[in-house]
Design a protein around this motif. Sequence first.
Motif, PDB file in Angstrom:
ATOM      1  N   LYS A 197       0.794  -1.228  -0.056  1.00 15.27           N
ATOM      2  CA  LYS A 197       0.035   0.038  -0.019  1.00 15.27           C
ATOM      3  C   LYS A 197       0.785   1.254  -0.003  1.00 15.27           C
ATOM      4  O   LYS A 197       0.511   2.346  -0.518  1.00 15.27           O
ATOM      5  CB  LYS A 197      -0.840  -0.101   1.294  1.00 15.27           C
ATOM      6  CG  LYS A 197      -1.895  -1.030   1.101  1.00 15.27           C
ATOM      7  CD  LYS A 197      -3.013  -1.136   2.454  1.00 15.27           C
ATOM      8  CE  LYS A 197      -3.815  -2.078   2.347  1.00 15.27           C
ATOM      9  NZ  LYS A 197      -4.903  -2.027   3.429  1.00 15.27           N
ATOM     10  N   ARG A 248       3.200  -1.948  -5.700  1.00 14.28           N
ATOM     11  CA  ARG A 248       1.501  -1.940  -6.084  1.00 14.28           C
ATOM     12  C   ARG A 248       1.532  -1.916  -7.433  1.00 14.28           C
ATOM     13  O   ARG A 248       0.513  -2.707  -7.845  1.00 14.28           O
ATOM     14  CB  ARG A 248       1.402  -0.572  -5.402  1.00 14.28           C
ATOM     15  CG  ARG A 248      -0.359  -0.558  -5.729  1.00 14.28           C
ATOM     16  CD  ARG A 248      -0.874   0.753  -4.974  1.00 14.28           C
ATOM     17  NE  ARG A 248      -2.373   1.026  -5.303  1.00 14.28           N
ATOM     18  CZ  ARG A 248      -3.256   0.524  -4.493  1.00 14.28           C
ATOM     19  NH1 ARG A 248      -3.130  -0.374  -3.639  1.00 14.28           N
ATOM     20  NH2 ARG A 248      -4.532   0.681  -4.756  1.00 14.28           N
ATOM     21  N   LEU A 259      -0.989  -4.822  -9.516  1.00 19.77           N
ATOM     22  CA  LEU A 259      -1.973  -4.434 -10.438  1.00 19.77           C
ATOM     23  C   LEU A 259      -2.035  -5.007 -11.747  1.00 19.77           C
ATOM     24  O   LEU A 259      -2.869  -4.775 -12.345  1.00 19.77           O
ATOM     25  CB  LEU A 259      -2.102  -2.967 -10.428  1.00 19.77           C
ATOM     26  CG  LEU A 259      -2.670  -2.365  -8.896  1.00 19.77           C
ATOM     27  CD1 LEU A 259      -2.634  -1.025  -8.903  1.00 19.77           C
ATOM     28  CD2 LEU A 259      -3.810  -2.975  -8.338  1.00 19.77           C
ATOM     29  N   SER A 304     -10.403 -12.148   2.082  1.00 23.49           N
ATOM     30  CA  SER A 304     -11.055 -10.624   2.391  1.00 23.49           C
ATOM     31  C   SER A 304      -9.867  -9.627   2.188  1.00 23.49           C
ATOM     32  O   SER A 304     -10.245  -8.633   1.631  1.00 23.49           O
ATOM     33  CB  SER A 304     -11.472 -10.681   3.939  1.00 23.49           C
ATOM     34  OG  SER A 304     -11.882  -9.443   4.166  1.00 23.49           O
ATOM     35  N   GLU A 323      -9.283  -9.026  -1.631  1.00 23.81           N
ATOM     36  CA  GLU A 323     -10.382  -8.472  -2.362  1.00 23.81           C
ATOM     37  C   GLU A 323     -10.448  -7.122  -2.014  1.00 23.81           C
ATOM     38  O   GLU A 323     -10.853  -6.042  -2.944  1.00 23.81           O
ATOM     39  CB  GLU A 323     -11.845  -8.800  -1.908  1.00 23.81           C
ATOM     40  CG  GLU A 323     -11.986 -10.462  -2.595  1.00 23.81           C
ATOM     41  CD  GLU A 323     -12.080 -10.597  -3.831  1.00 23.81           C
ATOM     42  OE1 GLU A 323     -12.592  -9.426  -4.732  1.00 23.81           O
ATOM     43  OE2 GLU A 323     -11.446 -11.531  -4.553  1.00 23.81           O
ATOM     44  N   ASP A 324     -10.259  -6.665  -0.824  1.00 22.92           N
ATOM     45  CA  ASP A 324      -9.869  -5.305  -0.251  1.00 22.92           C
ATOM     46  C   ASP A 324      -8.797  -4.375  -0.967  1.00 22.92           C
ATOM     47  O   ASP A 324      -8.960  -3.493  -1.523  1.00 22.92           O
ATOM     48  CB  ASP A 324      -9.609  -5.405   1.177  1.00 22.92           C
ATOM     49  CG  ASP A 324     -10.996  -5.653   2.075  1.00 22.92           C
ATOM     50  OD1 ASP A 324     -12.120  -5.660   1.398  1.00 22.92           O
ATOM     51  OD2 ASP A 324     -10.860  -6.026   3.100  1.00 22.92           O
ATOM     52  N   PHE A 325      -7.880  -5.256  -1.099  1.00 26.72           N
ATOM     53  CA  PHE A 325      -6.758  -4.632  -2.043  1.00 26.72           C
ATOM     54  C   PHE A 325      -7.031  -4.331  -3.250  1.00 26.72           C
ATOM     55  O   PHE A 325      -6.481  -2.945  -3.815  1.00 26.72           O
ATOM     56  CB  PHE A 325      -5.286  -5.571  -1.587  1.00 26.72           C
ATOM     57  CG  PHE A 325      -4.062  -4.908  -2.409  1.00 26.72           C
ATOM     58  CD1 PHE A 325      -3.260  -4.010  -1.603  1.00 26.72           C
ATOM     59  CD2 PHE A 325      -3.649  -5.122  -3.587  1.00 26.72           C
ATOM     60  CE1 PHE A 325      -2.162  -3.638  -2.100  1.00 26.72           C
ATOM     61  CE2 PHE A 325      -2.564  -4.351  -4.115  1.00 26.72           C
ATOM     62  CZ  PHE A 325      -1.868  -3.572  -3.272  1.00 26.72           C
ATOM     63  N   PHE A 326      -7.503  -5.160  -4.081  1.00 29.48           N
ATOM     64  CA  PHE A 326      -7.967  -5.059  -5.340  1.00 29.48           C
ATOM     65  C   PHE A 326      -9.260  -4.212  -5.654  1.00 29.48           C
ATOM     66  O   PHE A 326      -9.689  -4.176  -6.714  1.00 29.48           O
ATOM     67  CB  PHE A 326      -7.711  -6.086  -6.111  1.00 29.48           C
ATOM     68  CG  PHE A 326      -6.245  -6.687  -6.177  1.00 29.48           C
ATOM     69  CD1 PHE A 326      -5.334  -6.120  -7.172  1.00 29.48           C
ATOM     70  CD2 PHE A 326      -5.982  -8.041  -5.530  1.00 29.48           C
ATOM     71  CE1 PHE A 326      -3.955  -6.606  -7.084  1.00 29.48           C
ATOM     72  CE2 PHE A 326      -4.581  -8.596  -5.472  1.00 29.48           C
ATOM     73  CZ  PHE A 326      -3.856  -7.824  -6.416  1.00 29.48           C
ATOM     74  N   GLY A 327      -9.882  -3.722  -4.730  1.00 30.65           N
ATOM     75  CA  GLY A 327     -11.091  -3.107  -4.882  1.00 30.65           C
ATOM     76  C   GLY A 327     -12.088  -3.890  -5.149  1.00 30.65           C
ATOM     77  O   GLY A 327     -13.260  -3.392  -5.842  1.00 30.65           O
ATOM     78  N   HIS A 328     -12.354  -5.228  -4.714  1.00 25.50           N
ATOM     79  CA  HIS A 328     -13.328  -5.959  -5.185  1.00 25.50           C
ATOM     80  C   HIS A 328     -13.798  -6.057  -6.635  1.00 25.50           C
ATOM     81  O   HIS A 328     -14.785  -5.860  -6.983  1.00 25.50           O
ATOM     82  CB  HIS A 328     -14.885  -5.711  -4.287  1.00 25.50           C
ATOM     83  CG  HIS A 328     -14.523  -5.742  -3.046  1.00 25.50           C
ATOM     84  ND1 HIS A 328     -14.642  -7.190  -2.417  1.00 25.50           N
ATOM     85  CD2 HIS A 328     -13.978  -4.971  -1.766  1.00 25.50           C
ATOM     86  CE1 HIS A 328     -14.605  -6.846  -1.074  1.00 25.50           C
ATOM     87  NE2 HIS A 328     -14.081  -5.816  -0.881  1.00 25.50           N
ATOM     88  N   ASP A 329     -12.624  -5.872  -7.390  1.00 22.55           N
ATOM     89  CA  ASP A 329     -12.770  -5.835  -8.871  1.00 22.55           C
ATOM     90  C   ASP A 329     -13.299  -7.194  -9.747  1.00 22.55           C
ATOM     91  O   ASP A 329     -13.554  -7.017 -10.776  1.00 22.55           O
ATOM     92  CB  ASP A 329     -11.539  -5.428  -9.526  1.00 22.55           C
ATOM     93  CG  ASP A 329     -10.351  -6.404  -9.470  1.00 22.55           C
ATOM     94  OD1 ASP A 329     -10.443  -7.499  -8.675  1.00 22.55           O
ATOM     95  OD2 ASP A 329      -9.206  -6.230  -9.973  1.00 22.55           O
TER      96      ASP A 329
END
Length: 852
Positions: A193, A199, A203, A246, A249-255
């Motif tokens: 982060k 990061r 991505l 969890s 999913e939070d790190f990748f913004g629930h994409d």
Amino acid sequence: MILMMTFLLVGLLVHVVFFLSIFDIYFTSPLVHGMTPQATPMAPPASRLVLVVADGLRADSLFTLLPNGSSRAPYLRSVIEEKGTWGVSHTRVPTESRPGHVALIAGFYEDVSAIAKGWKENPVEFDSVFNETRNTWCWGSPDILPMFAKGASGDHVYTHTYPAEEEDFASTDASRLDTWVFTQVKSFFQSAKSNSSLRANLLEDENVFFLHLLGIDTNGHAHRPMSQEYLNNIGLVDTGVAELVSMVEDFFGHDGRTAYVFTSDHGMTNWGSHGAGHPSETLTPLVAWGAGVNYAHKVTEVQPYKDGFLQDWKLEHLRRVDVNQADIAPLMASLIGIPFPVNSVGVLPLLYLNNSDHFKAESIYTNAIQVLEQYKIKMSQKKETTLSFLFTPYHHALARLCVCVTVVITGFLLIQRSPVTYYVYCLLPVPLWYSVLKESGTLTDLIRSAPSLPLWKCFGYFVLVSFGIELLVVSFFHRAMLTVGLVVLSVWPFLSGLFDKAKFRSLSWCVGCLCLAAFPLMPVVGREPNIHLVTCAGLLTLFTSACYLWSSRRRTTLHLSDRQQFFTQVALIHIMLCVCVCVLCAYVPSLTHSSLQQKQGLPLFNQIISWTTLASSMLVPLLSSTRLFHRLLSIFLSLTATYLLLSTGSEALFPPVLSWLMFVWINIEQEAMLAQGVSGRQELATIDFSANIDITKIRQLKLDDIRRSYFFVFFIITAFFGTGNIASINSFDPASVYCFLTIFNPFIMGGLMMWKVIIPFIIVMCTFETIQVATQLSSRSLFLIVLVISDLMALHFFFLVQDYGSWLDIGTSISHYVIVMSMTIFLMLLSVVTHILTSQRLFLWRPKMHFP
């Protein structure tokens, strides 16, 4: 002496060559290189994939519900029932960590040439899912992760491992290994982060995150799969996976672009081992969910699975999609759109995919092309090394067989540019047959003397050797045949007439054979530790030693010049060793077992005693007298002390029983020579191993020497198969080495187990050395007979070597051939060791008067 050394070197060279031949014939790597990577041209459903491998997790341990109807892995159970596809991943044998991970990540089953390469080396370079990704981050064991990073092109596979010392079977709970992995992954995403470059890499597309969780496997080995440590570890992993999902999913913004695969490399037997083909080892769980993966599919009809588990799992209402373990690699490649691993033989499991029919068709087509590429490269390589007029498709090769047969062997090898070893295999028989023909005079004399031999005795020995060799061959597959052989041997004194001349020794021989016959009937794997039997073995050792001392004292009292030697050696060394054996049997293994049960670890005192005993086991005999009884007792005690430290149950009784039978064999052979009126016979009490042998008294071979040589081969094989076989080595209980160490170290543990295997061999070899000296027989003559017997057995096993199946199957077929082919080599080398062990002597100080 020069002739003997020449004989040893020639015999060594010939058997080494034929031993190495099986690796050229059967164990050349089938992997090929040079294929073009194949990828599906359509956009993939996932940008990244998380692979979680719970090492040593059985399918039934994960899927079976608790008595109250709940699951010990509630998160994964909810995935199965709501948003994922599940099934059983059928592993191939060998069910070990390395081949399991190779199948999962590279898509092919472990190459057989890896047998000689150890655990951490790649026998040949191979492609993998990790190699085809943009970036792969791995966390877990130092035994698994480096092998995928080593073969990767570029520097895009990043490994994070804990120290090897953490893999401790004696730890209170090995689940900390999995906790370490989850903690490291959490720290990794936290640091990403604030790290812009990391990061940015995360991505990107075509990334894989691999978590190798070794805690379940380690707890299974240490505490067994039914233990609370093993079962609680499953709950810990389930909680860790839930938190991992969890966090990702939070790190990748629930994409919605992350795919998850949860599986295991192998299972585990109820007694805490793996490596073979039991369903508890080959049935592993597979759960997949996330981007591109089908949702749970409910069914109304009972599924046609015959493994008997579905009812216990209470999952019959959900579609179960089973796969072969190698199929998981193309599944992962398809989900994130990377090329299939070029060496993969896996078939894409379409029922796991949630995509259009067009995408599925393109993916399975790409999968087929990727497998076809391997065939094309293999055919091209074969064509380049084969004469053009001889190279034809397989179904036409039989029109050409006659042509191949007519080609002269040497010319054919030259034209084919065959390896140098092929010339050795084909031309080596020439000097061997030359050596046979050179001894034609001896063969002629043997044929001429045949009519003077008792016909019934010749026929009896022919039947004995023929039946005996076949019995030994069958015993490699069925250990119980050794029991049959020992029962037959037990009646030998009664059939040969020795019972009338030596009743007590004949009865001792019979009882010894029947006691030894019980060991091949005992299981070699899955035995529960029984330290009480180790203690009993210590008492039996003391009893056997007392019998040795009583017999030797009775004989040496006739030789007054030896009294001082007897009392000094027996009082200072033999009695001390007897006490040492009893203390080690009664104290060290039982205290170690108790300490580990209480989860207090391995006591340092026990470890020091164990290693000291091991280090001194070959030194103590050299300090004793070279008189027969004194030296044999010292060898027996020092080796048995080490063996007891490496024992956990009934196998501890094997050396005392074997030693007693060998002691009786020495004595009863003396009676056999007396009955035959052999002039070279020596009284046992007068035998000194260090005395120079008078070569003028060495006699010629007799028919009874064939029996002695066969007994020797039989007892050598019994020394190995009496308490174990390849399965017991492949799936050995780590508890056997707990007196020495508890931290996982395959090389030290393997070395200790090999020494445990060798100890009975040395006992038999020392016995045969004694019989050879007592009967004034040439060791060269004896080894010639042993060579013939072992090579006749080798003919059976050469054609039984196989290069498919489990490591247990492959290793068993190799070991059968290796054991009999290397028997002469091994015995020649071991004879040197035993000769030193019996005839050489060390002095801590030089006495004024030397007593032999």
